[in-house]
Scaffold this motif. Structure first.
Motif, PDB file in Angstrom:
ATOM      1  N   TYR A 128      -5.853  -0.037   1.423  1.00  0.00           N
ATOM      2  CA  TYR A 128      -5.413   1.359   1.402  1.00  0.00           C
ATOM      3  C   TYR A 128      -4.240   1.531   0.421  1.00  0.00           C
ATOM      4  CZ  TYR A 128      -3.750   5.917   2.896  1.00  0.00           C
ATOM      5  OH  TYR A 128      -3.363   7.233   2.905  1.00  0.00           O
TER       6      TYR A 128
ATOM      7  N   GLU B 214      -3.818   6.040  -3.554  1.00  0.00           N
ATOM      8  CA  GLU B 214      -3.218   7.069  -4.408  1.00  0.00           C
ATOM      9  C   GLU B 214      -4.205   7.505  -5.492  1.00  0.00           C
ATOM     10  OE1 GLU B 214       0.950   8.232  -6.678  1.00  0.00           O
ATOM     11  OE2 GLU B 214       0.462   6.122  -6.442  1.00  0.00           O
ATOM     12  N   SER B 215      -4.879   6.537  -6.052  1.00  0.00           N
ATOM     13  CA  SER B 215      -5.848   6.811  -7.101  1.00  0.00           C
ATOM     14  C   SER B 215      -6.990   7.688  -6.582  1.00  0.00           C
ATOM     15  CB  SER B 215      -6.362   5.464  -7.599  1.00  0.00           C
ATOM     16  OG  SER B 215      -7.381   5.640  -8.490  1.00  0.00           O
TER      17      SER B 215
ATOM     18  N   GLY C 286      -5.898  11.207  -5.960  1.00  0.00           N
ATOM     19  CA  GLY C 286      -5.864  11.968  -7.209  1.00  0.00           C
ATOM     20  C   GLY C 286      -7.242  12.496  -7.577  1.00  0.00           C
TER      21      GLY C 286
ATOM     22  N   PHE D 117       6.386  11.884 -10.193  1.00  0.00           N
ATOM     23  CA  PHE D 117       5.322  10.894 -10.035  1.00  0.00           C
ATOM     24  C   PHE D 117       5.799   9.776  -9.115  1.00  0.00           C
ATOM     25  CE2 PHE D 117       2.343  12.369 -13.206  1.00  0.00           C
ATOM     26  CZ  PHE D 117       3.139  13.141 -14.047  1.00  0.00           C
TER      27      PHE D 117
ATOM     28  N   SER E 247      -4.095   8.175 -10.231  1.00  0.00           N
ATOM     29  CA  SER E 247      -2.931   8.125  -9.336  1.00  0.00           C
ATOM     30  C   SER E 247      -1.899   9.162  -9.764  1.00  0.00           C
ATOM     31  CB  SER E 247      -2.283   6.735  -9.372  1.00  0.00           C
ATOM     32  OG  SER E 247      -3.142   5.798  -8.768  1.00  0.00           O
ATOM     33  N   SER E 248      -1.784   9.349 -11.065  1.00  0.00           N
ATOM     34  CA  SER E 248      -0.789  10.316 -11.544  1.00  0.00           C
ATOM     35  C   SER E 248      -1.211  11.751 -11.227  1.00  0.00           C
ATOM     36  CB  SER E 248      -0.542  10.137 -13.041  1.00  0.00           C
ATOM     37  OG  SER E 248      -1.715  10.480 -13.752  1.00  0.00           O
ATOM     38  N   VAL E 249      -2.518  11.953 -10.982  1.00  0.00           N
ATOM     39  CA  VAL E 249      -3.003  13.283 -10.611  1.00  0.00           C
ATOM     40  C   VAL E 249      -2.728  13.574  -9.125  1.00  0.00           C
ATOM     41  CG1 VAL E 249      -5.098  14.712 -10.420  1.00  0.00           C
ATOM     42  CG2 VAL E 249      -4.759  13.278 -12.424  1.00  0.00           C
ATOM     43  N   ALA E 250      -2.607  12.510  -8.316  1.00  0.00           N
ATOM     44  CA  ALA E 250      -2.392  12.692  -6.872  1.00  0.00           C
ATOM     45  C   ALA E 250      -1.093  13.458  -6.623  1.00  0.00           C
ATOM     46  CB  ALA E 250      -2.344  11.326  -6.185  1.00  0.00           C
ATOM     47  N   PRO E 251      -1.096  14.378  -5.632  1.00  0.00           N
ATOM     48  CA  PRO E 251       0.125  15.144  -5.329  1.00  0.00           C
ATOM     49  C   PRO E 251       1.299  14.235  -4.961  1.00  0.00           C
ATOM     50  CG  PRO E 251      -1.767  16.078  -4.184  1.00  0.00           C
ATOM     51  CD  PRO E 251      -2.229  14.796  -4.784  1.00  0.00           C
ATOM     52  N   TYR E 252       1.006  13.114  -4.298  1.00  0.00           N
ATOM     53  CA  TYR E 252       2.059  12.153  -3.937  1.00  0.00           C
ATOM     54  C   TYR E 252       1.359  10.868  -3.508  1.00  0.00           C
ATOM     55  CZ  TYR E 252       0.746  13.604   0.774  1.00  0.00           C
ATOM     56  OH  TYR E 252       0.035  13.885   1.905  1.00  0.00           O
ATOM     57  N   ASN E 253       2.119   9.820  -3.340  1.00  0.00           N
ATOM     58  CA  ASN E 253       1.512   8.572  -2.855  1.00  0.00           C
ATOM     59  C   ASN E 253       1.310   8.681  -1.347  1.00  0.00           C
ATOM     60  OD1 ASN E 253       0.664   6.027  -2.302  1.00  0.00           O
ATOM     61  ND2 ASN E 253       2.354   4.967  -3.319  1.00  0.00           N
ATOM     62  N   PRO E 254       0.052   8.684  -0.896  1.00  0.00           N
ATOM     63  CA  PRO E 254      -0.232   9.065   0.495  1.00  0.00           C
ATOM     64  C   PRO E 254      -0.053   7.943   1.516  1.00  0.00           C
ATOM     65  CG  PRO E 254      -2.275   8.650  -0.650  1.00  0.00           C
ATOM     66  CD  PRO E 254      -1.184   8.398  -1.646  1.00  0.00           C
ATOM     67  N   THR E 255       0.937   7.100   1.341  1.00  0.00           N
ATOM     68  CA  THR E 255       1.151   5.965   2.243  1.00  0.00           C
ATOM     69  C   THR E 255       1.185   6.387   3.709  1.00  0.00           C
ATOM     70  OG1 THR E 255       2.629   5.247   0.498  1.00  0.00           O
ATOM     71  CG2 THR E 255       2.511   3.860   2.448  1.00  0.00           C
ATOM     72  N   LYS E 256       1.870   7.513   3.968  1.00  0.00           N
ATOM     73  CA  LYS E 256       2.078   7.912   5.377  1.00  0.00           C
ATOM     74  C   LYS E 256       0.768   8.294   6.079  1.00  0.00           C
ATOM     75  CE  LYS E 256       2.655  12.706   4.255  1.00  0.00           C
ATOM     76  NZ  LYS E 256       2.977  14.019   4.601  1.00  0.00           N
ATOM     77  N   LEU E 257      -0.251   8.631   5.303  1.00  0.00           N
ATOM     78  CA  LEU E 257      -1.516   9.054   5.934  1.00  0.00           C
ATOM     79  C   LEU E 257      -2.249   7.904   6.611  1.00  0.00           C
ATOM     80  CD1 LEU E 257      -3.031  11.550   3.321  1.00  0.00           C
ATOM     81  CD2 LEU E 257      -1.782  12.066   5.417  1.00  0.00           C
ATOM     82  N   PHE E 258      -1.866   6.681   6.255  1.00  0.00           N
ATOM     83  CA  PHE E 258      -2.592   5.545   6.824  1.00  0.00           C
ATOM     84  C   PHE E 258      -2.459   5.486   8.342  1.00  0.00           C
ATOM     85  CE2 PHE E 258      -5.086   1.890   6.603  1.00  0.00           C
ATOM     86  CZ  PHE E 258      -4.578   0.923   7.451  1.00  0.00           C
TER      87      PHE E 258
END
Lengths: 176, 268
Positions: free
Chosen positions: A22, A27-28, A31, A111, B54-65
């Protein structure tokens, strides 16, 4: 490196491996989903569904057929595209913009630290117009080579060389 | 294969994007395992695209895990799974549950039973069917044989010699159909009595003056042959035919006391 050991552990239903996978890919995929959906909240829901599918169907991934990245990418794109076809979604988003991923990146200022933000910004500025379309269709939307050729009214072989060039220039900038 | 050409063809980019057919993808996967240069190239393409989306993602979704883990009921530490026992439900619900299960079980058994019965019936019917098929085949074969014989008897080259019953068996008679061209004789022995155990009929060709009998063969498997028509070779210039009862395997000379039938060949 493709984390083959981790993927094998994921297929053995090891929750720790799942968490690492995960971290590595979420993140990828987020996106990719967000670019199709353009709604942060719905994109979050789809991302959750995608990883639930990855966990439940991990044993269906077969390394001789392709990369794990590509396999997961397909699940993400298909889930997002399915969502755009649902009635509820169509009603809430009457005019889904024909925007490309580039438009998101042009407006974006923050970012995560996984990303070479300066490199990406530089890349977007230097990007050839046909690269916007080709990367959008092939990578973000999951068009096949033939579908892309048809959509852009370009010969099949040209799609191949152009996608090579477009991604090559991205690599050049990110490596520097 | 020229590896540099392969790499610069653009096939690897399409491979990562998932834009190739399944067949083409398999080929790339195979090449990738053989050539580390190709694998390295694939890694780099993958990493650059990974960064791009990844740069298109609104944020790094770590917390969603945490939410996903929760939805899948995954535990960090499987040793401390808390066991929540809800208070006992009312007994009626419990009994109803049991009753329903038992009813279902009985239903299942009866279905299973019916199914077995049906399968047995099917087996019986199948056996009957193959028996009938066998009978039809037998009948067909027998009919074919009869037709063949009929064709032989209608042949104009055939000389028919009736053999009349003699002293031992006055009611007995037989017919010899002699095809002089093919040197074959067909003995119709339908009206000979079934020979006793250990005995067999022997067919003789006779030439007169002086009387010389020559054996032309045995009517073996007399009881089994339904048509009672036997084919034998006859190279003799026969003037008469006779049939005697002999010990199994036949005799060198006919036992005249056991002469069952005898007939002369006409116009010879």
């Amino acid at each position: 490196m493709q984390p083959d050991g981790l993927i094998a552990e994921l297929q053995n239903k090891n929750p720790k491996a799942f968490e690492r996978i995960y971290e590595r890919y979420s993140e990828s995929l987020f996106g990719v989903i967000y670019n199709i959906i353009r709604d942060q909240h719905i994109a979050e829901e789809i991302l959750q569904d995608v990883f639930i599918k990855i966990w439940n169907n991990a044993e269906a991934y077969n390394p001789s057929k392709g990369r794990f990245f590509t396999w997961a990418l397909n699940i993400a794109r298909n889930s997002a595209i399915d969502k755009t076809r649902s009635k509820a979604f169509k009603n809430s988003k009457k005019n889904l913009t024909a925007d490309f991923f580039v438009d998101i990146l042009e407006d974006k200022s923050s970012f995560s630290n996984r990303v070479d933000a300066i490199g990406i910004k530089k890349y977007i500025k230097a990007l050839k117009p046909y690269c916007e379309q080709i990367i959008e269709l092939l990578y973000f939307k999951g068009y096949t080579q033939a579908e892309t050729a048809e959509e852009l009214d370009t010969p099949l072989g040209t799609i191949k060389t152009r996608s090579r060039n477009c991604i090559q220039s991205l690599r050049d900038i990110l490596v520097k | 294969m020229n590896i540099q050409e392969y790499i610069s063809s653009g096939v690897l980019e399409l491979y990562i994007c998932g834009a190739l057919t399944e067949e083409e993808s398999k080929e790339v996967s195979t090449e990738l395992k053989k050539h580390p240069e190709i694998e390295k190239e694939v890694e780099e393409i993958e990493n650059s695209l990974d960064q791009l989306s990844s740069s298109v993602a609104p944020y790094n979704p770590t917390k969603l895990f945490a939410i996903i883990k929760n939805k899948l009921h995954l535990e960090d530490n499987p040793k401390t799974i808390p066991i929540h026992r809800e208070k006992k439900k009312t007994n009626i619900v419990l009994y109803l549950g049991w009753a329903a299960s038992i009813a279902l079980l009985i239903g299942l058994f009866s279905v299973l039973n019916d199914r077995n019965q049906l399968r047995e019936n099917l087996n019986v019917v199948n056996a009957q069917k193959s028996q009938m098929e066998q009978q039809i085949n037998d009948t067909k074969a027998s009919a074919e044989k009869k037709e063949e014989l009929l064709a032989i008897f209608r042949d104009k080259n055939i000389v028919t010699v009736p053999l009349d019953g003699q002293e031992v068996a006055p009611e007995a008679y037989a017919t010899v159909h002699w095809d002089q061209e093919t040197k074959k004789v067909y003995i119709d022995a339908k009206n000979l009595p079934t020979p006793p155990e250990g005995k067999e009929y022997q067919v003789w060709s006779l030439t007169l003056e002086p009387l010389t009998p020559t054996s032309i063969g045995m009517l073996s498997s007399f009881t089994e042959d339904e048509n009672k028509i036997f084919m034998l070779e006859n190279n003799n210039l026969s003037q008469a035919f006779g049939i005697t009862l002999e010990p199994k395997g036949g005799s060198k000379t006919p036992t005249m006391e056991q002469l069952y039938t005898l007939g002369m060949v006409k116009n010879s």
